[in-house]
Design a protein around this motif. Structure first.
Motif, mmCIF file in Angstrom:
data_model
loop_
_atom_site.group_PDB
_atom_site.id
_atom_site.type_symbol
_atom_site.label_atom_id
_atom_site.label_comp_id
_atom_site.label_asym_id
_atom_site.label_seq_id
_atom_site.Cartn_x
_atom_site.Cartn_y
_atom_site.Cartn_z
ATOM 1 N N UNK A 1 0.851 -1.162 0.000
ATOM 2 C CA UNK A 1 0.000 0.000 0.000
ATOM 3 C C UNK A 1 0.904 1.235 0.000
ATOM 4 N N UNK A 2 0.628 2.163 -0.922
ATOM 5 C CA UNK A 2 1.455 3.363 -1.013
ATOM 6 C C UNK A 2 1.108 4.331 0.113
ATOM 7 N N UNK A 3 1.946 5.328 0.239
ATOM 8 C CA UNK A 3 1.771 6.328 1.304
ATOM 9 C C UNK A 3 0.463 7.085 1.120
ATOM 10 N N UNK A 4 0.133 7.425 -0.109
ATOM 11 C CA UNK A 4 -1.090 8.186 -0.339
ATOM 12 C C UNK A 4 -2.344 7.349 -0.080
ATOM 13 N N UNK A 5 -2.270 6.061 -0.397
ATOM 14 C CA UNK A 5 -3.417 5.194 -0.100
ATOM 15 C C UNK A 5 -3.620 5.069 1.403
ATOM 16 N N UNK A 6 -2.508 5.000 2.140
ATOM 17 C CA UNK A 6 -2.593 4.938 3.600
ATOM 18 C C UNK A 6 -3.264 6.191 4.151
ATOM 19 N N UNK A 7 -2.831 7.347 3.646
ATOM 20 C CA UNK A 7 -3.394 8.621 4.118
ATOM 21 C C UNK A 7 -4.881 8.688 3.793
ATOM 22 N N UNK A 8 -5.243 8.285 2.587
ATOM 23 C CA UNK A 8 -6.648 8.336 2.173
ATOM 24 C C UNK A 8 -7.481 7.413 3.050
ATOM 25 N N UNK A 9 -7.017 6.213 3.325
ATOM 26 C CA UNK A 9 -7.748 5.261 4.165
ATOM 27 C C UNK A 9 -7.922 5.818 5.572
ATOM 28 N N UNK A 10 -6.870 6.408 6.110
ATOM 29 C CA UNK A 10 -6.946 6.988 7.456
ATOM 30 C C UNK A 10 -7.965 8.112 7.499
ATOM 31 N N UNK A 11 -7.992 8.952 6.469
ATOM 32 C CA UNK A 11 -8.923 10.078 6.451
ATOM 33 C C UNK A 11 -10.374 9.596 6.350
ATOM 34 N N UNK A 12 -10.585 8.579 5.531
ATOM 35 C CA UNK A 12 -11.943 8.044 5.418
ATOM 36 C C UNK A 12 -12.394 7.457 6.742
ATOM 37 N N UNK A 13 -11.472 6.744 7.400
ATOM 38 C CA UNK A 13 -11.815 6.153 8.695
ATOM 39 C C UNK A 13 -12.108 7.245 9.715
ATOM 40 N N UNK A 14 -11.347 8.325 9.680
ATOM 41 C CA UNK A 14 -11.566 9.434 10.606
ATOM 42 C C UNK A 14 -12.914 10.091 10.341
ATOM 43 N N UNK A 15 -13.239 10.322 9.079
ATOM 44 C CA UNK A 15 -14.522 10.943 8.724
ATOM 45 C C UNK A 15 -15.682 10.037 9.120
ATOM 46 N N UNK A 16 -15.534 8.722 8.880
ATOM 47 C CA UNK A 16 -16.595 7.770 9.253
ATOM 48 C C UNK A 16 -16.757 7.706 10.767
ATOM 49 N N UNK A 35 -14.267 15.130 0.961
ATOM 50 C CA UNK A 35 -13.675 14.590 -0.249
ATOM 51 C C UNK A 35 -12.492 15.455 -0.690
ATOM 52 N N UNK A 36 -12.669 16.776 -0.685
ATOM 53 C CA UNK A 36 -11.601 17.688 -1.077
ATOM 54 C C UNK A 36 -10.425 17.608 -0.100
ATOM 55 N N UNK A 37 -10.743 17.482 1.190
ATOM 56 C CA UNK A 37 -9.689 17.335 2.196
ATOM 57 C C UNK A 37 -8.898 16.050 1.952
ATOM 58 N N UNK A 38 -9.624 15.001 1.617
ATOM 59 C CA UNK A 38 -8.973 13.721 1.329
ATOM 60 C C UNK A 38 -8.063 13.839 0.114
ATOM 61 N N UNK A 39 -8.556 14.495 -0.934
ATOM 62 C CA UNK A 39 -7.755 14.683 -2.143
ATOM 63 C C UNK A 39 -6.525 15.552 -1.859
ATOM 64 N N UNK A 40 -6.711 16.576 -1.007
ATOM 65 C CA UNK A 40 -5.595 17.432 -0.634
ATOM 66 C C UNK A 40 -4.524 16.626 0.088
ATOM 67 N N UNK A 41 -4.944 15.814 1.034
ATOM 68 C CA UNK A 41 -3.990 14.986 1.766
ATOM 69 C C UNK A 41 -3.293 14.003 0.834
ATOM 70 N N UNK A 42 -4.053 13.469 -0.097
ATOM 71 C CA UNK A 42 -3.492 12.530 -1.073
ATOM 72 C C UNK A 42 -2.447 13.248 -1.943
ATOM 73 N N UNK A 43 -2.762 14.458 -2.366
ATOM 74 C CA UNK A 43 -1.832 15.241 -3.185
ATOM 75 C C UNK A 43 -0.572 15.580 -2.395
ATOM 76 N N UNK A 44 -0.734 15.922 -1.132
ATOM 77 C CA UNK A 44 0.424 16.222 -0.285
ATOM 78 C C UNK A 44 1.320 14.994 -0.143
ATOM 79 N N UNK A 45 0.704 13.826 0.059
ATOM 80 C CA UNK A 45 1.483 12.594 0.192
ATOM 81 C C UNK A 45 2.227 12.285 -1.109
ATOM 82 N N UNK A 46 1.536 12.494 -2.235
ATOM 83 C CA UNK A 46 2.157 12.249 -3.537
ATOM 84 C C UNK A 46 3.318 13.230 -3.761
#
Length: 188
Positions: A1-16, A35-46
């Motif tokens: 699992x890449x770093x950005x996928x990890x960040x996205x999964x964590x953010x979804x879990x936090x939002x849920x 969704x935008x926050x998740x994409x932002x975090x994903x972009x930062x990780x990338x």
């Protein structure tokens, strides 16, 4: 699992988890923000991954440049190694010729002077190109620069002292071309 996928999964879990705690459904605006926050975090990780990759590539390029520079420097420094080694028997032969010339004989004086000048000229030319003669007469024996051909008992000298030199050694810019062949004193 890449770093950005990890960040996205964590953010979804936090939002849920936040939604479950509040037992409130998210409004469309809140979902959009999440969704935008998740994409932002994903972009930062990338971006962080790409920055790290760029730094690694830059370091590797610097290492390659440094190695190439060192290789070129060594090639210049030791380019004459084979040629110099091929000239060493000529030096040996000129020195040997001088030992057999009778300097007292008037007929051989000119010959001795000519051979002397030729030897000196050759040694000077070799020295200009980084070749130095190793004449260890009377020095302590060094396995790095000398090759012991015989051991001779000599109570007047300390053990492992060079008593005589059969063949002088040479080095090129500090690198051994040929070890000096020597006789070494030994303790009785």
């Amino acid at each position: 699992m890449s770093e950005q996928e990890k960040v996205q999964t964590e953010q979804q879990q936090t939002a849920e988890a936040a939604a479950e705690q509040d037992n409130v459904e998210l409004t469309p605006e809140q979902e959009l923000v999440a969704k935008l926050d998740s994409e932002l975090q994903q972009s930062k990780a990338q971006l962080a991954e790409q920055h790290d990759l760029m730094l690694r590539i830059k370091a590797e390029a610097d290492n390659i440049r440094r190695r190439a520079s060192m290789d070129i420097e060594k090639a210049h420094k030791f380019a004459l190694e084979k040629f110099s080694a091929d000239l060493l028997p000529v030096v040996d032969n000129l020195e040997r010729a001088l030992t057999f010339i009778n300097r007292e004989d008037e007929a051989q004086k000119a010959l001795a002077e000519g051979v002397d000048l030729t030897l000196k000229s050759l040694l000077d030319t070799l020295a200009k190109n980084g070749v130095q003669q190793i004449d260890p007469q009377g020095e302590p024996f060094s396995a790095e620069k000398h090759q012991a051909m015989s051991m001779i008992p000599n109570p007047d000298l300390p053990a492992n002292t060079v008593v005589f030199v059969m063949q002088k050694g040479f080095e090129l810019n500090g690198r051994l071309l040929r070890p000096a062949m020597v006789g070494v004193s030994k303790a009785d």
